[in-house]
Design a protein around this motif. Sequence first.
Motif, mmCIF file in Angstrom:
data_model
loop_
_atom_site.group_PDB
_atom_site.id
_atom_site.type_symbol
_atom_site.label_atom_id
_atom_site.label_comp_id
_atom_site.label_asym_id
_atom_site.label_seq_id
_atom_site.Cartn_x
_atom_site.Cartn_y
_atom_site.Cartn_z
ATOM 1 N N ALA A 48 -11.431 4.813 -10.975
ATOM 2 C CA ALA A 48 -11.124 4.596 -9.564
ATOM 3 C C ALA A 48 -9.880 3.730 -9.396
ATOM 4 O O ALA A 48 -9.886 2.710 -8.742
ATOM 5 C CB ALA A 48 -12.317 3.942 -8.868
ATOM 6 N N SER A 49 -8.797 4.127 -10.061
ATOM 7 C CA SER A 49 -7.556 3.383 -9.896
ATOM 8 C C SER A 49 -6.760 3.987 -8.739
ATOM 9 O O SER A 49 -6.967 5.129 -8.353
ATOM 10 C CB SER A 49 -6.731 3.431 -11.180
ATOM 11 N N ARG A 50 -5.823 3.203 -8.218
ATOM 12 C CA ARG A 50 -5.047 3.683 -7.090
ATOM 13 C C ARG A 50 -4.092 4.775 -7.526
ATOM 14 O O ARG A 50 -3.562 4.755 -8.633
ATOM 15 C CB ARG A 50 -4.255 2.528 -6.468
ATOM 16 N N SER A 51 -3.833 5.731 -6.642
ATOM 17 C CA SER A 51 -2.849 6.755 -6.922
ATOM 18 C C SER A 51 -1.454 6.158 -6.825
ATOM 19 O O SER A 51 -1.263 5.061 -6.289
ATOM 20 C CB SER A 51 -2.990 7.909 -5.924
ATOM 21 N N VAL A 52 -0.467 6.870 -7.350
ATOM 22 C CA VAL A 52 0.918 6.399 -7.275
ATOM 23 C C VAL A 52 1.338 6.239 -5.823
ATOM 24 O O VAL A 52 2.033 5.278 -5.457
ATOM 25 C CB VAL A 52 1.861 7.371 -8.019
ATOM 26 N N LYS A 53 0.897 7.156 -4.969
ATOM 27 C CA LYS A 53 1.220 7.076 -3.536
ATOM 28 C C LYS A 53 0.664 5.788 -2.935
ATOM 29 O O LYS A 53 1.352 5.091 -2.165
ATOM 30 C CB LYS A 53 0.633 8.290 -2.820
ATOM 31 N N ASP A 54 -0.577 5.448 -3.278
ATOM 32 C CA ASP A 54 -1.183 4.214 -2.762
ATOM 33 C C ASP A 54 -0.463 2.981 -3.289
ATOM 34 O O ASP A 54 -0.304 1.983 -2.575
ATOM 35 C CB ASP A 54 -2.667 4.145 -3.150
ATOM 36 N N ILE A 55 -0.036 3.034 -4.551
ATOM 37 C CA ILE A 55 0.690 1.905 -5.138
ATOM 38 C C ILE A 55 2.004 1.681 -4.407
ATOM 39 O O ILE A 55 2.374 0.551 -4.074
ATOM 40 C CB ILE A 55 0.934 2.149 -6.641
ATOM 41 N N VAL A 56 2.742 2.774 -4.148
ATOM 42 C CA VAL A 56 4.016 2.661 -3.429
ATOM 43 C C VAL A 56 3.786 2.083 -2.039
ATOM 44 O O VAL A 56 4.490 1.156 -1.596
ATOM 45 C CB VAL A 56 4.711 4.034 -3.342
ATOM 46 N N ARG A 57 2.786 2.618 -1.331
ATOM 47 C CA ARG A 57 2.514 2.146 0.030
ATOM 48 C C ARG A 57 2.141 0.662 0.025
ATOM 49 O O ARG A 57 2.618 -0.110 0.857
ATOM 50 C CB ARG A 57 1.379 2.971 0.639
ATOM 51 N N ALA A 58 1.303 0.251 -0.929
ATOM 52 C CA ALA A 58 0.838 -1.138 -0.965
ATOM 53 C C ALA A 58 1.960 -2.110 -1.295
ATOM 54 O O ALA A 58 1.943 -3.260 -0.855
ATOM 55 C CB ALA A 58 -0.286 -1.274 -1.990
ATOM 56 N N ASN A 59 2.951 -1.658 -2.060
ATOM 57 C CA ASN A 59 4.048 -2.547 -2.442
ATOM 58 C C ASN A 59 5.193 -2.561 -1.447
ATOM 59 O O ASN A 59 5.976 -3.513 -1.416
ATOM 60 C CB ASN A 59 4.588 -2.155 -3.826
ATOM 61 N N VAL A 60 5.321 -1.520 -0.644
ATOM 62 C CA VAL A 60 6.417 -1.457 0.343
ATOM 63 C C VAL A 60 5.995 -2.084 1.664
ATOM 64 O O VAL A 60 6.706 -2.917 2.238
ATOM 65 C CB VAL A 60 6.878 0.001 0.547
ATOM 66 N N PHE A 61 4.814 -1.698 2.138
ATOM 67 C CA PHE A 61 4.380 -2.157 3.464
ATOM 68 C C PHE A 61 3.556 -3.440 3.324
ATOM 69 O O PHE A 61 2.338 -3.436 3.440
ATOM 70 C CB PHE A 61 3.585 -1.055 4.171
ATOM 71 N N THR A 62 4.263 -4.534 3.053
ATOM 72 C CA THR A 62 3.616 -5.836 2.917
ATOM 73 C C THR A 62 4.053 -6.740 4.056
ATOM 74 O O THR A 62 5.087 -6.525 4.689
ATOM 75 C CB THR A 62 3.983 -6.498 1.580
ATOM 76 N N ARG A 63 3.273 -7.779 4.282
ATOM 77 C CA ARG A 63 3.590 -8.738 5.353
ATOM 78 C C ARG A 63 4.915 -9.440 5.064
ATOM 79 O O ARG A 63 5.738 -9.646 5.956
ATOM 80 C CB ARG A 63 2.457 -9.757 5.488
ATOM 81 N N SER A 94 9.506 -4.676 -3.922
ATOM 82 C CA SER A 94 8.808 -3.392 -3.918
ATOM 83 C C SER A 94 9.021 -2.651 -5.232
ATOM 84 O O SER A 94 8.072 -2.158 -5.840
ATOM 85 C CB SER A 94 9.290 -2.535 -2.741
ATOM 86 N N GLY A 95 10.283 -2.582 -5.677
ATOM 87 C CA GLY A 95 10.601 -1.801 -6.872
ATOM 88 C C GLY A 95 9.933 -2.330 -8.122
ATOM 89 O O GLY A 95 9.287 -1.582 -8.864
ATOM 90 N N ILE A 96 10.045 -3.646 -8.360
ATOM 91 C CA ILE A 96 9.446 -4.232 -9.562
ATOM 92 C C ILE A 96 7.932 -4.109 -9.516
ATOM 93 O O ILE A 96 7.280 -3.768 -10.511
ATOM 94 C CB ILE A 96 9.876 -5.707 -9.713
ATOM 95 N N GLY A 97 7.355 -4.379 -8.342
ATOM 96 C CA GLY A 97 5.901 -4.270 -8.204
ATOM 97 C C GLY A 97 5.405 -2.862 -8.476
ATOM 98 O O GLY A 97 4.405 -2.656 -9.172
ATOM 99 N N ILE A 98 6.117 -1.865 -7.942
ATOM 100 C CA ILE A 98 5.712 -0.466 -8.134
ATOM 101 C C ILE A 98 5.809 -0.089 -9.612
ATOM 102 O O ILE A 98 4.885 0.506 -10.177
ATOM 103 C CB ILE A 98 6.595 0.467 -7.270
ATOM 104 N N ILE A 99 6.938 -0.412 -10.235
ATOM 105 C CA ILE A 99 7.157 -0.034 -11.638
ATOM 106 C C ILE A 99 6.083 -0.627 -12.540
ATOM 107 O O ILE A 99 5.467 0.072 -13.358
ATOM 108 C CB ILE A 99 8.560 -0.485 -12.102
ATOM 109 N N GLN A 100 5.819 -1.928 -12.379
ATOM 110 C CA GLN A 100 4.853 -2.580 -13.257
ATOM 111 C C GLN A 100 3.434 -2.060 -13.018
ATOM 112 O O GLN A 100 2.667 -1.855 -13.960
ATOM 113 C CB GLN A 100 4.895 -4.100 -13.070
#
Length: 825
Positions: A48-63, A94-100
């Motif tokens: 039950a890991s996050r999909s790549v799409k969810d990872i991108v969304r979670a790292n881009v749309f932050t407070r 966003s970029g570093i968070g997504i990549i890692q």
Amino acid sequence: MASDEPTVTVGPSETITTDPEHVVNGLTTEQVAERVASGETNDVPDRASRSVKDIVRANVFTRINAILGVLFLIVLFTGSIIDGMFGLLIIANSGIGIIQEVRAKRTLDKLAIVGQAKPVVRRDGISAELSPREVVLDDIIELGPGDQLVVDGVVVDAAALELDESLLTGEADAIDKTAGSTVMSGSFVASGSGAYRATKVGRDAYAARLADEASKFTLVHSELNSGINKILKFITYLMIPAGLLIIYNQLFSSGEALGPALSGMVAALVPMVPEGLVLMTSIAFAVGVIRLGRRQCLVQELPAIEGLARVDVVCADKTGTLTENGMRLADIVVADGADLDVVRAALAALASDDPRPNASVLAIAEALPNDPGWGESTAVAPFSSAKKWSGQSYGRRGNWLLGAPDVLLDPASDFARQAEDIGSKGLRVLLLASGDRPVDDPDAPGTVTPQALVVLEQRIRPDAQETLEYFAGQKVEVKVISGDNAVSVGAVASSLGLPGGDAPVDARTLPQDPDALAETVGSATTFGRVRPDQKRAMVGALQSRGHTVAMTGDGVNDVLALKDADIGVAMGAGSPATRSVAQIVLLDNKFATLPYVVGEGRRVIGNIERVSNLFLTKTVYSVLLAFLIGVSGALSQVFDFEPLPYPFLPRHVTIAAWFTIGIPAFLLSLAPNNERARSGFVSRVMRLAIPSGVVTGVATFVCYVLVYGGPDQTEEQKIQAGTSALITLIMIALWVLAVVARPYQWWKIVLLGGSLLGYVVLFSVPFTREFFALDPSNAAYSAIAVTCGAIGVVLVEVIWWVSGRLHGEHRRLFAAPDDLLPGVH
């Protein structure tokens, strides 16, 4: 009779009965294909890991990205693109968070497939291991000790089959299952063997939702993560009043034009946002997962990395942990009056007829491969941890038992003493005996007649002693808890130099009283003949004394203790049930991997604490400086003096963070760190960051007040005043970095030197001075700046030493040679 048999729908026009042929042969290839086509498959997520799409969304749309984005647009409105450099932080965050996170996800998903429980399924008369996703409705699935049920079903064949449903119901007692009994996914085989037909697959299975939730890779229940959330909440409370004050000052009190006023407002607000703190935390954890993945260590729950770093007691099983799983038949000691040929025949029969042989039986089968021709057994009693023996009856050839000598024999007998003497040399000893009643009789084994001692040789892992020495050096107690004979366990522990190994405790003598049990378990280190329920009780006893306990194991008898321990560590070759409840799975089956997991946890916790100090210090001095400027603007309206505009441009606060926080924080978050994890993360960060931030903010404000030329100052004087305040800020911030980086090692000294050199270049090269609007040419202003900075440096240093003295912390300027665990970094 046939009409009473349960039926199975195969397709729209075909119905089969769960007849003996179906039970024996399983589904045909055509029937499997029809079920796959109709969607009757066990189609549940492997992990039950996050999909790549969810990872991108979670790292881009932050407070944080939202706040920085709004401030970036305000700067663009003023027309100063250079001052909008901080907008690159949005891309970097966003970029570093997504990549890692994507790298960590791929590592975990690959390891999860390797460590996956694979059920044995009968199809077309052949039994083979399949992925859980390949199971379809009506498949016949075989069961043996330690196997975990992957779908719901009905038992079609059972040989003394007992299931443990504690993971579903919380009840620890194993439940007998006979043909026709309903079984649920998530339970596992405690003893016996059998087979069942899949009646509910996929999301219809009882444990599908539980498994989906349990396998999530998440940051929840992490002391580190909750501590950072507290810090962020504290920062938010500070930012609101300070932000409102600076906005009022810049737009209404300062008297500046709209463009410079907005630039000053953005410059004040941007450094208040701890834009890299959450990012650095995520990177540190993700890199930890990747590093451990390279060592074939599957982290099923992220806080386990952190949790194992806090462990102060490790409970280890002997077999498969301190010793290798494989065994070798070393000797057969025949009892007086017994026939060696009969003994060898009985051992060969027991080994060849065992459908799910353990390591001991496999060693016997390897040494005695010839079937004696005794035929099929008339009764079977599978091994269980509770009774410590297994057996098979062969009609006129007798009832044969294989088990623990100290359980089946009178302890005072000569043969029992002989077995104990052999076991004291670290060898594993089993008793072959005959009984006077069938092994499945309720009163079995009845009268036991010893026939032979089966001596098995276990090889101690070559890395076991080094691992125990590492834990001893780190003040982590190791307790060996085994189901084997206490003397044998003690011999292995002693040979490895474990303190207390020469005084093993037989768990059958352990007290029932919780306090007395806690006292005994706390003082001794080596235990034998421990039942599964006792392992669980011993873990609880240690926890009741304030210990953080890690439990390692590979057998089904370890499941309850693994589940209750703070951190459960399973061996990859262990039973599927142990792997499912453990937070960490050592896929290479090496106990020696644990120090590296501990090292990763300490690296994450220690380095995030350092990084948090830097980010929180920046936020405190930014909020305080904005507050002081804002208050001065408000007071100027009352006492009729000229208000102070904010001293910095957005580009100034950007470069101020480059070499005091940005680059150093990134390197420090990934650096080796073997300091023992301690609780109180938030309080330790606060007691350095808050006073350091206050000193930095006040010193910078005082410097700016002393060099400010009033509203009539020229543009050149304004830049010189801002540069002077920036020099003071950077001097103290660099010293905060120097304090946080302690104890020093060569690379940290290089890092500090590089940071200082970076600012020397920025302030001395004509191009960078002009690009960043810096002018340190006013000697008087620069002297004031350096003086204020030097005072701040002294105060930060004093705060660090005094804080250490007040809280009993050992302060060191330089690292000791043993501060690093070789290989962890």
